[in-house]
Design a protein around this motif. Sequence first.
Motif, PDB file in Angstrom:
ATOM      1  N   GLY A  53       7.105 -32.376  29.973  1.00  0.00           N
ATOM      2  CA  GLY A  53       8.216 -31.819  30.737  1.00  0.00           C
ATOM      3  C   GLY A  53       9.527 -32.544  30.482  1.00  0.00           C
ATOM      4  N   LEU A  54       9.490 -33.872  30.491  1.00  0.00           N
ATOM      5  CA  LEU A  54      10.712 -34.652  30.265  1.00  0.00           C
ATOM      6  C   LEU A  54      11.226 -34.475  28.836  1.00  0.00           C
ATOM      7  CD1 LEU A  54       9.665 -37.902  32.156  1.00  0.00           C
ATOM      8  CD2 LEU A  54      11.531 -36.366  32.811  1.00  0.00           C
ATOM      9  N   GLY A  55      10.309 -34.395  27.872  1.00  0.00           N
ATOM     10  CA  GLY A  55      10.713 -34.162  26.486  1.00  0.00           C
ATOM     11  C   GLY A  55      11.350 -32.794  26.322  1.00  0.00           C
ATOM     12  N   GLY A  56      10.748 -31.789  26.955  1.00  0.00           N
ATOM     13  CA  GLY A  56      11.320 -30.452  26.894  1.00  0.00           C
ATOM     14  C   GLY A  56      12.692 -30.388  27.534  1.00  0.00           C
ATOM     15  N   ARG A  57      12.867 -31.135  28.607  1.00  0.00           N
ATOM     16  CA  ARG A  57      14.172 -31.179  29.281  1.00  0.00           C
ATOM     17  C   ARG A  57      15.234 -31.801  28.369  1.00  0.00           C
ATOM     18  NH1 ARG A  57      15.441 -34.489  34.944  1.00  0.00           N
ATOM     19  NH2 ARG A  57      17.635 -33.864  35.116  1.00  0.00           N
ATOM     20  N   ALA A  58      14.827 -32.819  27.598  1.00  0.00           N
ATOM     21  CA  ALA A  58      15.769 -33.442  26.661  1.00  0.00           C
ATOM     22  C   ALA A  58      16.080 -32.518  25.488  1.00  0.00           C
ATOM     23  CB  ALA A  58      15.209 -34.766  26.159  1.00  0.00           C
ATOM     24  N   GLY A  59      15.144 -31.594  25.193  1.00  0.00           N
ATOM     25  CA  GLY A  59      15.408 -30.588  24.171  1.00  0.00           C
ATOM     26  C   GLY A  59      14.616 -30.725  22.897  1.00  0.00           C
ATOM     27  N   PHE A  60      13.461 -30.050  22.816  1.00  0.00           N
ATOM     28  CA  PHE A  60      12.721 -29.976  21.559  1.00  0.00           C
ATOM     29  C   PHE A  60      13.460 -29.040  20.603  1.00  0.00           C
ATOM     30  CE2 PHE A  60       8.845 -30.684  24.391  1.00  0.00           C
ATOM     31  CZ  PHE A  60       8.792 -32.030  24.126  1.00  0.00           C
ATOM     32  N   ASP A  61      13.561 -29.417  19.351  1.00  0.00           N
ATOM     33  CA  ASP A  61      14.203 -28.588  18.328  1.00  0.00           C
ATOM     34  C   ASP A  61      13.204 -28.344  17.206  1.00  0.00           C
ATOM     35  OD1 ASP A  61      15.699 -27.339  16.415  1.00  0.00           O
ATOM     36  OD2 ASP A  61      17.380 -28.742  16.493  1.00  0.00           O
ATOM     37  N   MET A  62      12.635 -27.152  17.164  1.00  0.00           N
ATOM     38  CA  MET A  62      11.575 -26.833  16.208  1.00  0.00           C
ATOM     39  C   MET A  62      12.030 -26.968  14.756  1.00  0.00           C
ATOM     40  SD  MET A  62       8.816 -25.749  17.984  1.00  0.00           S
ATOM     41  CE  MET A  62       7.934 -24.457  17.113  1.00  0.00           C
ATOM     42  N   ASP A  63      13.334 -26.851  14.509  1.00  0.00           N
ATOM     43  CA  ASP A  63      13.830 -26.831  13.132  1.00  0.00           C
ATOM     44  C   ASP A  63      14.596 -28.090  12.740  1.00  0.00           C
ATOM     45  OD1 ASP A  63      12.842 -24.235  12.614  1.00  0.00           O
ATOM     46  OD2 ASP A  63      14.524 -23.369  13.719  1.00  0.00           O
ATOM     47  N   ILE A  64      14.566 -29.118  13.595  1.00  0.00           N
ATOM     48  CA  ILE A  64      15.390 -30.292  13.328  1.00  0.00           C
ATOM     49  C   ILE A  64      14.981 -31.009  12.039  1.00  0.00           C
ATOM     50  CG2 ILE A  64      13.985 -31.961  14.626  1.00  0.00           C
ATOM     51  CD1 ILE A  64      16.674 -33.113  15.684  1.00  0.00           C
ATOM     52  N   GLN A  65      13.700 -30.897  11.664  1.00  0.00           N
ATOM     53  CA  GLN A  65      13.235 -31.557  10.445  1.00  0.00           C
ATOM     54  C   GLN A  65      13.355 -30.653   9.217  1.00  0.00           C
ATOM     55  OE1 GLN A  65      12.956 -34.992  11.661  1.00  0.00           O
ATOM     56  NE2 GLN A  65      11.456 -34.891  10.020  1.00  0.00           N
ATOM     57  N   LYS A  66      13.762 -29.415   9.421  1.00  0.00           N
ATOM     58  CA  LYS A  66      13.760 -28.452   8.317  1.00  0.00           C
ATOM     59  C   LYS A  66      14.576 -28.909   7.116  1.00  0.00           C
ATOM     60  CE  LYS A  66      12.291 -24.402   6.933  1.00  0.00           C
ATOM     61  NZ  LYS A  66      10.851 -24.128   6.770  1.00  0.00           N
ATOM     62  N   PRO A  67      15.785 -29.449   7.304  1.00  0.00           N
ATOM     63  CA  PRO A  67      16.552 -29.891   6.130  1.00  0.00           C
ATOM     64  C   PRO A  67      15.899 -31.046   5.374  1.00  0.00           C
ATOM     65  CG  PRO A  67      17.978 -29.652   8.047  1.00  0.00           C
ATOM     66  CD  PRO A  67      16.571 -29.589   8.540  1.00  0.00           C
ATOM     67  N   LEU A  68      15.044 -31.811   6.061  1.00  0.00           N
ATOM     68  CA  LEU A  68      14.432 -32.987   5.445  1.00  0.00           C
ATOM     69  C   LEU A  68      13.057 -32.703   4.861  1.00  0.00           C
ATOM     70  CD1 LEU A  68      15.299 -35.597   8.246  1.00  0.00           C
ATOM     71  CD2 LEU A  68      16.553 -35.170   6.116  1.00  0.00           C
ATOM     72  N   GLU A  69      12.445 -31.582   5.265  1.00  0.00           N
ATOM     73  CA  GLU A  69      11.070 -31.306   4.854  1.00  0.00           C
ATOM     74  C   GLU A  69      10.993 -30.968   3.373  1.00  0.00           C
ATOM     75  OE1 GLU A  69       7.447 -29.084   7.006  1.00  0.00           O
ATOM     76  OE2 GLU A  69       8.968 -27.711   6.225  1.00  0.00           O
ATOM     77  N   ALA A  70       9.964 -31.490   2.725  1.00  0.00           N
ATOM     78  CA  ALA A  70       9.738 -31.207   1.306  1.00  0.00           C
ATOM     79  C   ALA A  70       9.291 -29.761   1.132  1.00  0.00           C
ATOM     80  CB  ALA A  70       8.689 -32.168   0.757  1.00  0.00           C
ATOM     81  N   THR A  71       9.275 -29.308  -0.097  1.00  0.00           N
ATOM     82  CA  THR A  71       8.818 -27.951  -0.409  1.00  0.00           C
ATOM     83  C   THR A  71       7.817 -28.011  -1.549  1.00  0.00           C
ATOM     84  OG1 THR A  71      10.661 -27.643  -1.951  1.00  0.00           O
ATOM     85  CG2 THR A  71      10.993 -26.909   0.336  1.00  0.00           C
ATOM     86  N   GLY A  72       7.128 -26.893  -1.760  1.00  0.00           N
ATOM     87  CA  GLY A  72       6.210 -26.774  -2.887  1.00  0.00           C
ATOM     88  C   GLY A  72       5.089 -27.792  -2.865  1.00  0.00           C
ATOM     89  N   ARG A  73       4.822 -28.398  -4.023  1.00  0.00           N
ATOM     90  CA  ARG A  73       3.725 -29.359  -4.124  1.00  0.00           C
ATOM     91  C   ARG A  73       3.983 -30.609  -3.295  1.00  0.00           C
ATOM     92  NH1 ARG A  73       1.660 -31.215  -9.573  1.00  0.00           N
ATOM     93  NH2 ARG A  73       3.872 -31.325 -10.137  1.00  0.00           N
ATOM     94  N   SER A  74       5.238 -30.967  -3.117  1.00  0.00           N
ATOM     95  CA  SER A  74       5.547 -32.128  -2.279  1.00  0.00           C
ATOM     96  C   SER A  74       5.146 -31.866  -0.835  1.00  0.00           C
ATOM     97  CB  SER A  74       7.044 -32.452  -2.361  1.00  0.00           C
ATOM     98  OG  SER A  74       7.400 -32.869  -3.654  1.00  0.00           O
ATOM     99  N   LEU A  75       5.377 -30.643  -0.368  1.00  0.00           N
ATOM    100  CA  LEU A  75       4.970 -30.293   0.986  1.00  0.00           C
ATOM    101  C   LEU A  75       3.451 -30.310   1.118  1.00  0.00           C
ATOM    102  CD1 LEU A  75       5.467 -29.281   3.855  1.00  0.00           C
ATOM    103  CD2 LEU A  75       5.640 -26.955   2.934  1.00  0.00           C
ATOM    104  N   SER A  76       2.744 -29.778   0.124  1.00  0.00           N
ATOM    105  CA  SER A  76       1.277 -29.790   0.172  1.00  0.00           C
ATOM    106  C   SER A  76       0.754 -31.215   0.166  1.00  0.00           C
ATOM    107  CB  SER A  76       0.691 -28.995  -0.991  1.00  0.00           C
ATOM    108  OG  SER A  76       0.919 -29.655  -2.228  1.00  0.00           O
ATOM    109  N   GLY A  77       1.438 -32.098  -0.574  1.00  0.00           N
ATOM    110  CA  GLY A  77       1.044 -33.500  -0.583  1.00  0.00           C
ATOM    111  C   GLY A  77       1.204 -34.147   0.777  1.00  0.00           C
TER     112      GLY A  77
END
Length: 527
Positions: free
Chosen positions: A239-263
């Motif tokens: 509840g307290l974390g949700g109040r502070a604001g979960f952001d489902m996409d906050i890691q999107k710019p940093l997330e790897a793609t392709g084989r790096s993501l599978s790794g």
Amino acid sequence: MSPSNSVSLEEEKEKGFVHDSNVDVVALPEADPDTVIVNRWGYFGPVLERLFASGVEARGVERVPEDQRSNKNQWNNKDSWVQGFIERSEDSSSVNCVLTTIPIGVLAQEYYTLTLPHAIATIMCFGALGALCVAFISTLGPKTGLRTMIITRYSSGYIGGTIYSVLNVLTQLGFSVTAVILGGQTLASINPGTLPLVVGIIIIAICSLVPCFIGYEMVHIYERYAWIVMVLVMLFLWGLGGRAGFDMDIQKPLEATGRSLSGDVLSFGGIIFGSFTGWAPVAADYNCRLPANTSSIKVFFLTFFGLFIPICFVEILGAALMTISDPAYAEVIASGDTGALLSQVVSPWKGGGKFVLVLLAFSVVANNIPNTYSAGISVQALGRPFAMVPRFLWVFLAFVAYTVAGVAGREHFSAILSNFLSILSYWTAFFIVIVAEEHFIFRRKNGPLGGYNLDDYDTPSRLPLGCAGVLAGCFGVAGAVVWYTGPLGMDAGADGYGADLGFELAAAFSAFMFPPLRWLEIRLTGR
């Protein structure tokens, strides 16, 4: 049982054997361990007798015969699924719905930059696989009345069982080290600068010692009620974390793609698998007092859901807390200090938040109790000289070992946790495969050995030589090393880091090699 050692059911009964057609086992009744230990220690016997009379458990690795099992067999009642699930969930939630489970989810973003949806999917998929493995091992407790490390002797012999016991001692001590460090960190973060981290670690370790020093019954009593408070605390954090604001996409710019993501997914998945299968080497320890005819199906499913639900619930919480978008959280999230992150989460409650941190810090006691208890059991499983020493003395030595190690490694928690869980998944993977193949191929009712002769559990000359189990384990180790030196792990990922395929390859290599090696061993030795 080896064909050469087969006897008729009538002969077994005449000789005092206990035979249960539901579990395909034969065993002799055993003496009360209290009396055996008291007589063994001569001058110190009366002291031990008083300890046992006060409630300290005497039984160690000795088999629990059918006439000394619990009389409660509610899991065989057709209307008892709900009651059994509640009881198993109470124990499992107390052990896993704790502070030490949160940082495992945190690693999804701290080490692998996975977005929350990918982290959740990885936790649930690899968690389900790990829970299946633990659930299988748990069914062997009622069937045999033996501790998990003793059961390994029937597939890998006395020597192989000793090797597994060494690995399990290190495993339980590793879990305990991470628990006391994190608990100490959290206590120290309540009022920074007032409580040294070392003192916090020692406080948590001492609190963990008392219930497991007393033994099996005290462990179950503590775990039966500890979960109530912790489930509420975890809901507060959500509840307290949700109040502070979960952001489902906050890691999107940093997330790897392709084989790096599978790794990243495979590597994080190995950590998740290890966080579940860490319970496999002790799973039968806490079921060995159930009646021998307890339904294996119920034990399996109740164990599976009892593990899967609380661990996923808390690991996903850890991953979610790393997505909080509030700028006030940026520094603690970047630091990777889980204690500081939780302190920030509960900060809006001020004094109430500090009380929640105290509860969180001491929640690791529930997690550390079975680690400490089973560490003592696993030391006894190293061999007869170790088994002759009372269990509670080994428990005390385990407490000293992980407290000292926790103090020494207190500044490197995240690295210890990540590396430890990865390596843990390797050996538990081939251990589970070998025990499962022995059970389903060679010990099945109409198989080459026709079941387990449980009276042989401490007789090396009647157990397997262990060559097949040890060699298959070595092949499993070779499979795990492929991640470090071979092409498969590198091809599964990218950017020069590859993917951790350790537990998958360890399981595959051992699964392929054990059956022919074991068949040859039986043909040559008859056992």
